[in-house]
Design a protein around this motif. Structure first.
Motif, mmCIF file in Angstrom:
data_model
loop_
_atom_site.group_PDB
_atom_site.id
_atom_site.type_symbol
_atom_site.label_atom_id
_atom_site.label_comp_id
_atom_site.label_asym_id
_atom_site.label_seq_id
_atom_site.Cartn_x
_atom_site.Cartn_y
_atom_site.Cartn_z
ATOM 1 N N ASN A 135 0.842 -1.201 0.000
ATOM 2 C CA ASN A 135 0.000 0.000 0.000
ATOM 3 C C ASN A 135 0.870 1.241 0.000
ATOM 4 O OD1 ASN A 135 -2.290 -1.584 2.245
ATOM 5 N ND2 ASN A 135 -2.563 -1.223 0.074
ATOM 6 N N GLY A 136 0.537 2.145 -0.896
ATOM 7 C CA GLY A 136 1.273 3.406 -0.933
ATOM 8 C C GLY A 136 2.569 3.332 -1.717
ATOM 9 N N GLY A 187 2.823 3.243 -4.939
ATOM 10 C CA GLY A 187 2.774 4.056 -6.149
ATOM 11 C C GLY A 187 2.126 3.381 -7.348
ATOM 12 N N LYS A 188 1.380 2.310 -7.126
ATOM 13 C CA LYS A 188 0.709 1.661 -8.251
ATOM 14 C C LYS A 188 -0.321 2.598 -8.890
ATOM 15 C CE LYS A 188 -0.754 -1.575 -5.556
ATOM 16 N NZ LYS A 188 -0.133 -0.994 -4.341
ATOM 17 N N SER A 189 -1.178 3.132 -8.047
ATOM 18 C CA SER A 189 -2.190 4.041 -8.592
ATOM 19 C C SER A 189 -1.531 5.256 -9.222
ATOM 20 C CB SER A 189 -3.136 4.503 -7.488
ATOM 21 O OG SER A 189 -3.736 3.399 -6.880
ATOM 22 N N SER A 190 -0.475 5.730 -8.603
ATOM 23 C CA SER A 190 0.200 6.905 -9.157
ATOM 24 C C SER A 190 0.776 6.581 -10.530
ATOM 25 C CB SER A 190 1.313 7.353 -8.223
ATOM 26 O OG SER A 190 0.788 7.621 -6.949
ATOM 27 N N HIS A 220 -9.710 3.822 -8.574
ATOM 28 C CA HIS A 220 -10.280 3.257 -7.357
ATOM 29 C C HIS A 220 -11.758 3.609 -7.238
ATOM 30 C CE1 HIS A 220 -6.968 1.437 -5.253
ATOM 31 N NE2 HIS A 220 -6.184 2.471 -5.500
ATOM 32 N N HIS A 237 -3.950 -6.377 -5.495
ATOM 33 C CA HIS A 237 -3.339 -7.102 -4.382
ATOM 34 C C HIS A 237 -3.775 -8.556 -4.368
ATOM 35 C CE1 HIS A 237 -1.712 -3.518 -2.597
ATOM 36 N NE2 HIS A 237 -2.871 -2.918 -2.707
ATOM 37 N N LEU A 264 0.209 13.587 7.114
ATOM 38 C CA LEU A 264 -0.268 13.723 5.734
ATOM 39 C C LEU A 264 -1.792 13.848 5.748
ATOM 40 C CD1 LEU A 264 0.919 13.647 2.881
ATOM 41 C CD2 LEU A 264 0.371 11.223 2.809
ATOM 42 N N TYR A 296 -4.608 12.549 0.637
ATOM 43 C CA TYR A 296 -3.444 12.131 -0.125
ATOM 44 C C TYR A 296 -3.068 10.678 0.119
ATOM 45 C CZ TYR A 296 -2.697 17.077 -1.060
ATOM 46 O OH TYR A 296 -2.853 18.367 -1.474
ATOM 47 N N SER A 321 -3.112 6.651 -0.047
ATOM 48 C CA SER A 321 -3.482 5.686 -1.082
ATOM 49 C C SER A 321 -4.699 4.905 -0.606
ATOM 50 C CB SER A 321 -2.323 4.741 -1.366
ATOM 51 O OG SER A 321 -2.285 3.722 -0.404
ATOM 52 N N GLY A 364 -5.265 1.797 -0.044
ATOM 53 C CA GLY A 364 -4.997 0.849 1.030
ATOM 54 C C GLY A 364 -4.690 1.548 2.343
ATOM 55 N N GLN A 365 -4.004 2.670 2.250
ATOM 56 C CA GLN A 365 -3.712 3.413 3.476
ATOM 57 C C GLN A 365 -4.991 3.933 4.117
ATOM 58 O OE1 GLN A 365 -0.962 6.145 1.678
ATOM 59 N NE2 GLN A 365 0.850 4.981 2.307
HETATM 60 N N1 LIG Z 1 0.974 15.387 -1.284
HETATM 61 C C1 LIG Z 1 1.595 14.291 -0.836
HETATM 62 N N2 LIG Z 1 2.588 14.394 0.057
HETATM 63 C C2 LIG Z 1 3.225 13.287 0.498
HETATM 64 N N3 LIG Z 1 2.929 12.051 0.126
HETATM 65 C C3 LIG Z 1 1.949 11.897 -0.759
HETATM 66 C C4 LIG Z 1 1.231 12.994 -1.287
HETATM 67 N N4 LIG Z 1 0.323 12.527 -2.140
HETATM 68 C C5 LIG Z 1 0.458 11.198 -2.144
HETATM 69 N N5 LIG Z 1 1.431 10.812 -1.306
HETATM 70 C C6 LIG Z 1 1.869 9.448 -1.029
HETATM 71 O O1 LIG Z 1 2.082 8.847 -2.269
HETATM 72 C C7 LIG Z 1 1.647 7.494 -2.229
HETATM 73 C C8 LIG Z 1 0.597 7.334 -3.311
HETATM 74 O O2 LIG Z 1 0.452 6.003 -3.490
HETATM 75 P P1 LIG Z 1 -0.523 5.353 -4.538
HETATM 76 O O3 LIG Z 1 -1.929 5.781 -4.326
HETATM 77 O O4 LIG Z 1 0.048 5.462 -5.871
HETATM 78 O O5 LIG Z 1 -0.310 3.905 -3.916
HETATM 79 P P2 LIG Z 1 -0.819 2.520 -4.366
HETATM 80 O O6 LIG Z 1 0.371 1.719 -4.699
HETATM 81 O O7 LIG Z 1 -1.869 2.631 -5.368
HETATM 82 O O8 LIG Z 1 -1.400 2.020 -2.999
HETATM 83 P P3 LIG Z 1 -2.705 1.129 -2.714
HETATM 84 O O9 LIG Z 1 -2.286 -0.267 -2.867
HETATM 85 O O10 LIG Z 1 -2.988 1.435 -1.271
HETATM 86 O O11 LIG Z 1 -3.775 1.561 -3.632
HETATM 87 C C9 LIG Z 1 1.114 7.244 -0.862
HETATM 88 O O12 LIG Z 1 2.096 6.636 -0.065
HETATM 89 C C10 LIG Z 1 0.808 8.616 -0.343
HETATM 90 O O13 LIG Z 1 0.922 8.673 1.042
#
Ligand SMILES: Nc1ncnc2c1ncn2[C@@H]1O[C@H](COP(=O)(O)OP(=O)(O)OP(=O)(O)O)[C@@H](O)[C@H]1O
Ligand code: HEM
Ligand SMILES: Nc1ncnc2c1ncn2[C@@H]1O[C@H](COP(=O)(O)OP(=O)(O)OP(=O)(O)O)[C@@H](O)[C@H]1O
Ligand SMILES: [Mg+2]
Ligand SMILES: [Mg+2]
Lengths: 210, 221, 66, 244, 221, 210
Positions: free
Chosen positions: A37-38, A40-43, A82, A191, F129, F133, F135, F137-138
């Protein structure tokens, strides 16, 4: 037709999520994104969809920069995030109808396409039910049904199986297979196990230092 | 074009339907305007004197009412992502949504304004001018307001921030709008004022889709 | 020097109640904003140094201490 | 270099070099100009001693307008070249602009009471200054409304540009609005009446105000840069700890 | 009690972000009021006559601006479910949220209203009455508005009716509020109007938590 | 202490989702709800939580009608729905802090409880945070962390594993086991495997016509 990603890096809120990401996707291929989690997949998916500018690196389509011509890029992809993007005040059928119109289906084709998509998603009975009354899985099915309304080469799917029951997961498997058989490409973050044969796998580690 | 119309139609249904936004706007407008005779008393000359100003200010304020949610609900449920991916430039998507906003606020409000003008003893000759000025001016309010709505996507206290950002920018509309009606009331030509309103609208129509699209894209990052 | 006496100067031809507040408010506003900004800078410098120590980067290669 | 702000060393050095000079200009300009205005310049034959308010009022008005223009230029730079320092320059300018505008409003109304008998009239000039003040406050409020500085910076830049395009139109319309009705006052110190004894302290104060603005910029921009760097370092530290 | 305060504190931070709260509302209110001279013209006598109406209309608008989202955002993200499960009767939850709304809108705008009244050249004697009337009247606006906000949540098709139901309810507040100020300006006693405002507030305070709780519970089904 | 459900039926919008449902849950027991999308799992949970009145049948707690005394019923349960109830403008820590205060933890205990919950959920780094912001899962982890802030006997969990990564699922498994070991009860709806040993299983069929 191929998607190439070179040395891609992503920064969110001054924090680097991943860097030096490289892969290549040819027609019919699929890429599974894994990572905690977190990570960066969604990113990554949002970056590939053109929402987020890459902090570094390039995304190429057939060798040419893909993100510069936003219009062409939009035309070749379908993004499912999502969120389901279901309007709770509109009926289930009307929700799809809107997307069909937006994607430029002709008025005659629209009705048929919507009916077909509802059937495929198992939502015929809910056609006139307001989106807000759907169950979580029914909303997700509705979001997936949208994939049937617009032909696109590249599907970017973010945890599509969330809230789906087993029969819906099987349906999704068929969808994915059919799309690949037609030469489509898929990048999918999840996941849990997804019915996606011979997919390559990309592991995203926890974010590192900028 | 059909994609454009699809967005307008959808927003009209969402706006008219569940939210009752249009009715709220209209009622607020009528309520705001009809409050002044209470304070000022029934003297026709004074009422007539303030009529144009009161109607225009009330229109300005009423247009702000539902504005902060123009893009916000779509952003919260993920629809905005997909609208940005539509086979339609984001500027046009924004324009479509703004048009729907105007159709549910500016238009009905303009149409009811003549009635209120009569209640406020406005000069008969001025009333058609009032209608025309409102029809020309309220789209500018929606357009500039939409910039504010897009800029505050994801911001804290958006509801109050949107009017704060947009009201100073729409003051020319208010001034030309009132000017047109007063000119007509004094028997002068309202033409120049209406022309200025039209020019402002043309400028807003040309520039605000760019600003809105930039702001929305920012919010999707 | 235009003024005959200090009293004249302070009285400002009877308009002291407007002139002195005008000058006072202006100077207080400018001085206050300057002071706030200075404090802000000091706080930012402290925070920056702290963050840098936490990150274990005590070298001055970021060039922020110019 | 992933973060353009990670090493803005040259910019910071430039600012550090300018700062003492700017401070000097500010102190000398404001000090000499205001002292001259208070001590040596003659009263107006019509307005009497109250004319001395002009030595703050007018430079403040000029600065209020000038700083908005500077902010718009910086915002355009930030949007077009994506230069984050330009964004911070715009951000740092806003409080200064708001302060000068507010000073103009307050001194103006302190002047208005003896001259017109009212603290406030809805005159065109006054009104457009009030609107400018709102534009500043809206800009500041927008910055404050986001927690992510990258988002806030660009949203605010768009707002500043839209405002800059609209500002001349607002000013024009307000001027023109006021001539429709009875003008509330006629300012008497126009054009030829400006005597060198009045003009000089005015210009010197204005120069001092410019110096003050530049000094404030060097302080505030530096603070902003350090704050951002600290944020970046904090994230980096947290990630390091986790990885290591 | 601590749960009640937790909700108030959270809503204060959410809607408006602690410090910025008051400031943004104040700015908005000042801006809305300053639009009227731009519309109506600068003549002091006319401004003085409409001052009470202007201030009350701006207050109504400020109250309405953020009101429709009082419960909606909490419902959309699932928070309302959990608030309904809190160790606190739902009526009190609603009261806490309404109090937070008033603290960020009604209270600050009441406090700054005297200053605006001076700008609008209002009669000096009327100004304390204006302050009192606003302090008594704005909580009613928040309470009645909250009923409307809660009703929109649950209502399926009938949502259009909500403004029809709630806006008429605030009319008495506006009429007595303006009436009190006018009375004072003409040298009459403002007492009866203020008493009516107080009575209205007492009624709203007693009844609206019940109505809100019922409406929210309906929406959670 | 036991939860008994007798002949329960649920109707949504004139459609009967299930009827004649009977089960009994003793301390330490867990019930897994299965069934296709729209079969009424979430509705059942909401019914047990007291949001929805039952169309027919009874819910008993220690033999007494459970839903009548709403206050007592609220006190003994924790509900986690499809939505995470994370406020996007509040920081992650502040989100939890609010719930801790609402649940009446004393001011001293609050800070500690929140820190402990954040640690458990693996969200220490995200403490400051903004919720928006996080994710997906978070956010879900944050919602689960709320379970640690209020002692309650009965947990009603609706697809808690959605969007969780494998390590978070393992953490959830520990949470559930610990809760049962303390004599807690769990009713959990899910389409995927949940680390919940010896749970009884209740299958909800597709809804039938009323
Ligand atoms: N403005 C911000 N400042 C700091 N961290 C940030 C900010 N925006 C996003 N993040 C961090 O960037 C990450 C974004 O993760 P993302 O949504 O791409 O995760 P993911 O791999 O899709 O996770 P999940 O499995 O939970 O969906 C997270 O860890 C989030 O806390
Ligand atoms: C709140 C009230 C006032 C405001 C907001 C205000 C605003 C301004 C502004 C914006 C300017 C700059 C105009 C320009 O250079 O283009 C200005 C200039 C000036 N103001 Fe005021 N003013 C106020 C009250 C007054 C009063 C009461 C007086 C004196 C009677 C006054 C006298 C002047 C003079 C003499 C100038 C310089 C004129 C010039 O540049 O030619 N102002 N004011
Ligand atoms: N007002 C209504 N009219 C008709 N049907 C309704 C109404 N409200 C809800 N429903 C139906 O009731 C069912 C609610 O199902 P519920 O959310 O309990 O399902 P679920 O088992 O949790 O499904 P999922 O696995 O997708 O989460 C859905 O089939 C929905 O379509
Ligand atoms: Mg994700
Ligand atoms: Mg469910």
């Amino acid at each position: 037709m191929a998607l190439t990603v070179e040395q891609l890096a992503c920064i969110r809120g001054e924090r680097q999520l991943f860097s030096d990401l490289n892969f290549r996707l040819a027609p019919g291929e699929a890429l599974l994104l894994h990572g905690p989690n977190g990570s960066g997949k969604s990113s990554l998916l949002r970056l590939l969809a053109g929402f987020l500018p890459p902090a570094h690196g390039r995304v190429l389509w057939d060798g040419a920069p893909a993100l510069e011509d936003a219009e062409a890029h939009r035309a070749r992809l379908q993004y499912l995030g999502h969120q389901d993007a279901v309007k709770s005040q509109l009926g289930t059928g009307d929700n799809l109808l809107f997307w069909a119109r937006l994607y430029g289906l002709d008025p005659v084709g629209t009705e048929q396409a919507v009916t077909a998509a509802l059937d495929a998603a198992g939502l015929q009975r809910q056609r006139h039910l307001q989106g807000g009354y759907l169950s979580a899985g029914q909303k997700r099915r509705l979001a997936l049904a949208r994939l049937l309304l617009k032909p696109a080469t590249l599907w970017l799917l973010d945890e599509p199986t969330n809230a789906l029951d087993t029969s819906a997961v099987a349906w999704l498997g068929e969808l994915l297979a059919a799309h690949r058989a037609k030469g489509g490409m898929i990048i999918l973050a999840s996941h849990v196990d997804v019915p996606l044969k011979d997919a390559r796998r990309l592991d995203l580690p926890e974010g590192k230092l900028a | 074009m059909s994609a454009f119309l699809a967005i307008v139609a959808r927003d009209l249904r969402l706006g008219f339907g569940a939210q009752g936004a249009m009715l709220t706007t209209l009622l607020f407008f009528v309520l705001a305007v009809s409050l002044f005779p209470l304070g000022v008393g029934p003297e026709p000359q004074i009422l007539a004197r303030i009529a144009a100003g009161v109607i225009w200010v009330a229109a300005l304020l009423a247009a702000m009412l539902s504005l902060d949610r123009l893009f916000q609900t779509d952003q919260e449920d993920g629809t905005l992502d997909l609208l940005a991916q539509a086979p339609l430039p984001l500027g046009l998507v924004a324009l479509a949504k703004t048009l729907a906003h105007w159709l549910t606020t500016g238009l009905p409000l303009s149409l009811i304004a003549p009635l209120l003008a009569i209640l406020l003893q406005m000069e008969g000759d001025a009333i058609p001018v009032l209608l025309g000025a409102l029809l020309l001016g309220t789209p500018s309010l929606s357009l500039i307001g939409a910039i504010g709505a897009a800029l505050t996507l994801g911001a804290k206290r958006g509801a109050v921030l949107v009017p704060l950002l947009t009201l100073p920018l729409v003051i020319p509309v208010l001034i030309f709008g009132v000017g047109a009606v007063e000119a007509a009331a004094y028997g002068l030509s309202a033409g120049p004022h209406l022309l200025l309103l039209g020019a402002f609208l043309a400028g807003a129509l040309a520039l605000s889709p760019l600003a809105i699209a930039a702001a929305v894209r920012l919010a999707l990052e | 020097m235009y003024w005959a006496s200090l009293g004249d100067f302070l009285a400002m031809g009877g308009h002291a109640a407007f002139i002195w507040p005008a000058f006072a408010i202006a100077l207080i506003a400018l001085f206050g904003l300057g002071l706030l900004s200075r404090w802000g800078l000091t706080a930012a410098e402290r925070e920056h140094a702290l963050a840098r120590r936490e990150a274990g980067r005590d070298d001055s290669s970021t060039g922020a201490d110019a | 270099m992933l973060h353009a702000l990670a090493n803005p060393a040259r910019f910071l050095r430039l600012m550090a070099a300018i700062r003492p000079w700017a401070a000097g200009v500010a102190v000398l300009g404001l000090g000499i100009g205001l002292a001259w205005g208070l001590l040596y310049s003659p009263p107006d034959y019509q307005q009497g001693e109250t004319v001395r308010i002009m030595y703050i009022h007018v430079p403040a008005a000029w600065m209020g307008m000038f700083i908005y223009a500077a902010m718009a230029v910086a915002s355009a730079t930030a949007l077009i070249w994506r230069h984050p320092v330009a964004e911070l320059v715009a951000k740092a300018s806003a409080p200064a602009g708001a302060a000068f505008t507010l000073i103009c409003l307050i001194t103006g109304s302190l002047w208005g009471k003896p001259m017109w008998g009212a603290w406030w009239v809805w005159d065109a000039r006054l009104t457009s200054m009030l609107i400018l003040f709102f534009l500043y406050l809206g800009y500041i409020a927008l910055w404050e409304a986001f927690d992510d500085p990258a988002r806030a910076g660009r949203a605010a830049a768009i707002l500043a540009l839209v405002g800059a395009i609209n500002l001349p139109i607002i000013k024009f319309s307000v001027d023109w609005w006021n001539t429709m009705h009875q003008p509330a006052s006629v300012l008497t110190l126009e054009g030829p009446k400006i005597h060198p004894d009045i003009l000089w302290p005015l210009l010197i104060t204005a120069l001092g105000a410019k110096g003050y603005y530049v000094w404030l910029l060097t302080v505030r921009v530096r603070a902003e840069i350090l704050k951002r760097q600290a944020r970046i370092l904090r994230f980096a530290a947290a990630t390091d700890r986790r990885a290591g």
